[in-house]
Write an enzyme that holds these catalytic residues in place. Structure first.
Site, short mmCIF file in Angstrom:
data_model
loop_
_atom_site.label_atom_id
_atom_site.label_comp_id
_atom_site.label_asym_id
_atom_site.label_seq_id
_atom_site.Cartn_x
_atom_site.Cartn_y
_atom_site.Cartn_z
N ALA A 78 0.90 -1.28 0.03
CA ALA A 78 0.02 0.04 0.02
C ALA A 78 0.79 1.32 -0.16
CB ALA A 78 -0.97 -0.09 1.42
N CYS A 137 11.66 3.64 5.62
CA CYS A 137 11.70 5.29 5.46
C CYS A 137 12.23 5.71 6.68
CB CYS A 137 10.51 5.76 5.02
SG CYS A 137 9.29 5.26 6.07
#
Lengths: 660, 180
Positions: A353, A477
């Site tokens: 996603a 991230c």
């Protein structure tokens, strides 16, 4: 004096680490000097004469006499010359000449330090000591070892010729009076003043950058760091845990400030051309005609466009709806480029996603082969389905499974796997400011536990014997080493695999050693990306090649045991053979011990344990209720009816027998 | 996941034929491999046999989508096409409508098309025929059903409805969660 200053300045520049200092941390030199004068506590000149012979003895022993040639008498110099005849020529010359020689000697470290100190007072804070590159320079380290060497601190002063004494005094003396942590806390609670804080941050950073020269008497490095932490937390709005983590990551003060500043600014909006439907040139043309100002994003990508400004919402243009591009950050290009999927492969995206990277993979595969897009979150899966259909991807299978279940679904069934692991998001703080406050050590620990489980699951899902692939790309991230290098390092110990170059042109190398932790040397093949260096999100990419489908870790031990059982010999580690009672007891004790150790290790796990004992988290999986069909509810299925009849017959038979 | 029954196949194919006519045949017999239609959770998916085999690995509940979703069966067993089918409808479409740039936006917000918004239209389209809507630079925007034939349109006044909206690209934003 002026001339001297200039010379030193240029030397500071020549040292190579003269990164442009952020203007915020700049200090006015005059102001600083004033302060320095006020607090000056320099030893008298006769002190210096006492020190010199001692120094000389020390240095002569180490064979580096050239360091002290400055503040010595001629006799001293001659003494040195007798020991080091090579330097004779240079020392015989006048003082001026000596200076020039000194400036040319490259390994004159003490001089470098003063040079840097000078540079700092001129507005270059936090340049750090001139160490070699592989050595981690730590402004915030706990060690106070510099303090224990007060003599060394005096060295640089003693070397100065008496003419320039006054100037050097100003530079080297502690300039800044450090308030106590309690005072700072009180101030921050009652009347927080941004300018005060900023000033204090820059002052403390300057002191820390050259601690042994600039520290205040009786204050330890710890004191300075505490104040700095408090100020940074208040100024940028982080919690203490994160600030300390960032300090570990960026030991240089200037870099830390750059990073924190970069977290406040938004990254440019970028879009990725969907090569399944259009070309970048055509897309750019179409967007410009709609009044969107776009430009190629970076040299290293052929599909990225950066959006400067737009008159229409960039996420609702007809081109967007027609699937000609996808809104996604530049950092999201990197893991897919590292994965380099080939047409007709079987590829898995474990945490897909909202589908940006997945559609990029599909574009690189040219809509051939099979692409599994998985996400454990049902709501976000909807976005994946929508985006994949919009972008015209028709080789994708979307599933809503826990990533850990994939090796069960298709063990060794994939050529390439992309694991963009769920992470603390410390690289994208500009997107979500709540990260600053709501992440603590427990959050991070939970994350890296899950990441470890996922990376093993991902490796298990890969087919090592695949002719074209067998690769895993792990990306997060986050910038924290616990979630990046430590996880990859863990995977390397647990499975038969190796790191391979990512093939990315930009990025800095991953850590092979981080503070007291040591990782596998090949971790230098991984890539890190920082907002303040590359102007993209903080990111980490590692590419792993699976070497064989065998699971390592513990298998060797089992084999040994098996062999011993077969041959009937004692085990190599001295455990008795199973069967005897003593052996069982011993084994039991040993197991208990082991268990205790394991529990202990898990509780104090800081994300770097290489043994890799990860607590098994029991999560509530979505249980699918088995639908009972109407027949079985009414008990009218064939089986139920037969059973009923049998029971009835039995009853009847019994009744009949009873009657008889 | 199961193959369509005869009834369902008929419903799907008649619906598709309304838009692409005989070209339905091309969806079934493709040169680049075996393709098939499958029903999964009341939705019809169109994908290659290879993809189908792979998708079969995943249990019924967690499998959300495979290949391309064409549309869904309503509770009354009628078949509705979704906007996701546009990729397969647009290249084979029999009749098309091209919109003027300002009507484009209106259509993308889910409105019917008035005569004033039509720039071009395929000649000889009867009324109640499935039509694919294109923008002036030939990007497909959605599809609908004609309210009037081409001949009637010529006589109609500018505010008359020419095309009844069925699906448009804006649905990707408006109701992403209902799409599939």
């Amino acid at each position: 004096m002026k001339k001297k200053q200039n010379g030193v300045k240029s030397r500071a520049a020549a040292n190579g680490n003269d990164s442009p200092a952020p203007s915020k941390t700049k200090l006015k030199p005059e102001k600083l000097k004033k302060k320095q004068n006020g607090t000056s506590k320099r030893p008298a000149i006769d002190d210096q004469e006492n020190v010199v012979p001692a120094l000389f003895k020390k240095k002569a022993g180490t064979g580096k006499p050239k360091k002290l040639k400055k503040g010595q008498t001629l006799e001293d110099a001659e003494e040195i010359l007798q020991q080091n005849p090579i330097k004779k020529g240079s020392l015989d010359k006048t003082k001026k000449k000596k200076k020039s020689v000194r400036e040319l000697t490259p390994d004159d470290e003490d001089m470098d330090m003063t040079g840097l100190a000078e540079g700092k007072s001129l507005g270059l804070p936090g340049l750090g000591e001139n160490d070699s590159d592989d050595e981690l320079i730590d402004d915030f380290g706990d060690s106070d070892d510099e303090e224990s060497l007060p003599e060394d601190a005096d060295d640089s002063e003693d070397e100065k010729p008496s003419k320039e004494e006054s100037l050097q005094l100003n530079v080297n003396m502690p300039s800044y009076h450090l308030p106590s942590v309690e005072d700072v806390e009180k101030e921050l609670k009652t009347a927080p003043n941004l300018e005060n804080m900023k000033l204090r941050i820059s002052e403390v950073l300057q002191v820390l950058a050259n601690f042994k020269v600039r520290k205040e008497e009786g204050k330890s490095r710890q004191d300075y760091v505490e104040v700095l932490v408090k100020d940074l937390c208040a100024y940028y709005g982080y919690n203490e845990y994160l600030i300390r983590k960032f300090m570990d990551l960026f030991p240089k003060g200037a870099e830390l400030m750059e990073f924190l500043d970069a977290n406040e600014q938004a990254r440019p909006v970028t879009i990725r051309t969907n090569t399944l439907k259009t070309k970048r040139k055509e897309l750019a043309k179409a967007l410009i005609s709609r009044g969107v100002n776009v430009d190629p994003a970076a040299k290293w990508t052929k599909v990225g466009l950066v959006v400067y400004d737009s008159q229409v919402p960039i996420g609702a243009t007809p081109e967007y709806l027609a699937g000609h591009y996808m809104l996604q950050g530049l950092s999201s290009f990197l893991p897919v480029m590292a994965l380099a999927p080939q047409p007709n492969e079987r590829v898995l995206d474990m945490a897909a996603a909202p589908g940006g990277k997945t559609s990029h993979i599909a574009a690189l595969m040219k809509n051939t082969g099979v692409l599994f897009a998985n996400d454990p979150n049902m709501v976000r899966c909807r976005a994946v389905i929508g985006n994949l259909h919009r972008l015209g991807v028709n080789n994708a299978i979307v599933s809503n499974l826990d990533g850990l279940e994939y090796p069960k679904v298709q063990s060794q069934g994939f050529d390439r796997v992309l694991l963009d692991a769920p992470c603390s998001g410390t690289g994208v703080i500009w997107k979500d400011q709540s990260v600053k406050t709501n992440k603590d050590s427990q959050d991070v620990q939970r994350r890296h536990t899950l990441q470890r489980q996922l990376i093993l699951a991902a490796l298990d899902a890969i087919d090592a014997n695949s002719p074209t692939g067998g690769y895993l790309v792990y990306s997060t991230c986050s910038v924290l080493a616990e979630e990046n290098e430590a996880v990859v390092n863990y995977a390397l110990t647990k499975r038969h695999c190796k790191l391979v170059p990512t093939g990315l042109e930009i990025g800095v190398e991953g850590y092979t050693k981080f503070r007291e932790y040591r990782f596998h040397p090949t971790l230098s093949l991984t890539r890190r990306f920082y907002p303040h260096v590359h102007n993209i999100d903080g990111f980490f990419v590692a590419k792993i090649k699976k070497l064989s489908n065998a699971k390592t870790g513990g298998t060797q031990l089992k084999d040994e045991r098996k062999e011993a059982l077969e041959t009937g010999e004692e085990l190599p580690d001295g455990t008795p053979l199973p069967g005897s009672n003593a052996g069982r007891k011993k084994q039991k004790l040993k197991n208990m011990e082991k268990h205790e150790q394991k529990v202990k290790k898990m509780t104090e796990d800081d994300g770097f344990n290489t043994k890799g004992d990860i607590p098994h988290v029991k999560r509530d999986r979505p249980t699918f209720k088995k639908r009972l069909n109407k027949r079985s509810l009414a008990k009218t299925s064939g089986k139920a009816v037969r059973q009923k009849r049998r029971k009835m017959m039995e009853k009847r038979g019994r009744g009949a027998a009873h009657a008889e | 996941m199961r193959p369509l029954t005869d009834q369902e196949t008929e419903a799907v194919f008649t619906k598709l034929a309304n838009y692409i006519g005989d070209n339905v045949q091309r969806l079934v017999d493709r040169s680049d491999g075996e393709y098939c239609f499958r029903l999964h959770k009341e939705r019809v998916y169109y994908c290659s046999e290879f993809l189908l085999k792979k998708a079969a690995c995943i249990a019924r509940e967690p499998l959300l989508s495979f290949g391309t979703c064409l549309g869904k069966f309503t509770k009354s067993r009628k078949f509705h096409l979704h906007i996701t089918a546009l990729d397969y409808l647009a290249p084979y479409s029999k009749s098309r409508i091209w919109l003027k740039p300002n009507a484009e936006q209106q259509f993308l917000y889910g409105n019917n098309i008035l005569k004033s918004g039509v720039a071009r239209m395929t000649e000889g389209t009867p009324s109640h025929q499935g039509v694919i809507v294109f923008s002036m630079n030939d990007t497909p925007l959605g599809f609908g059903v004609t309210a009037k034939g081409t001949a009637d349109c010529k006589r109609a006044d500018p505010t008359a409805i020419v095309l009844l909206h069925q699906a448009d690209l804006g649905e990707y934003l408006r109701n992403e969660s209902f799409l599939t």
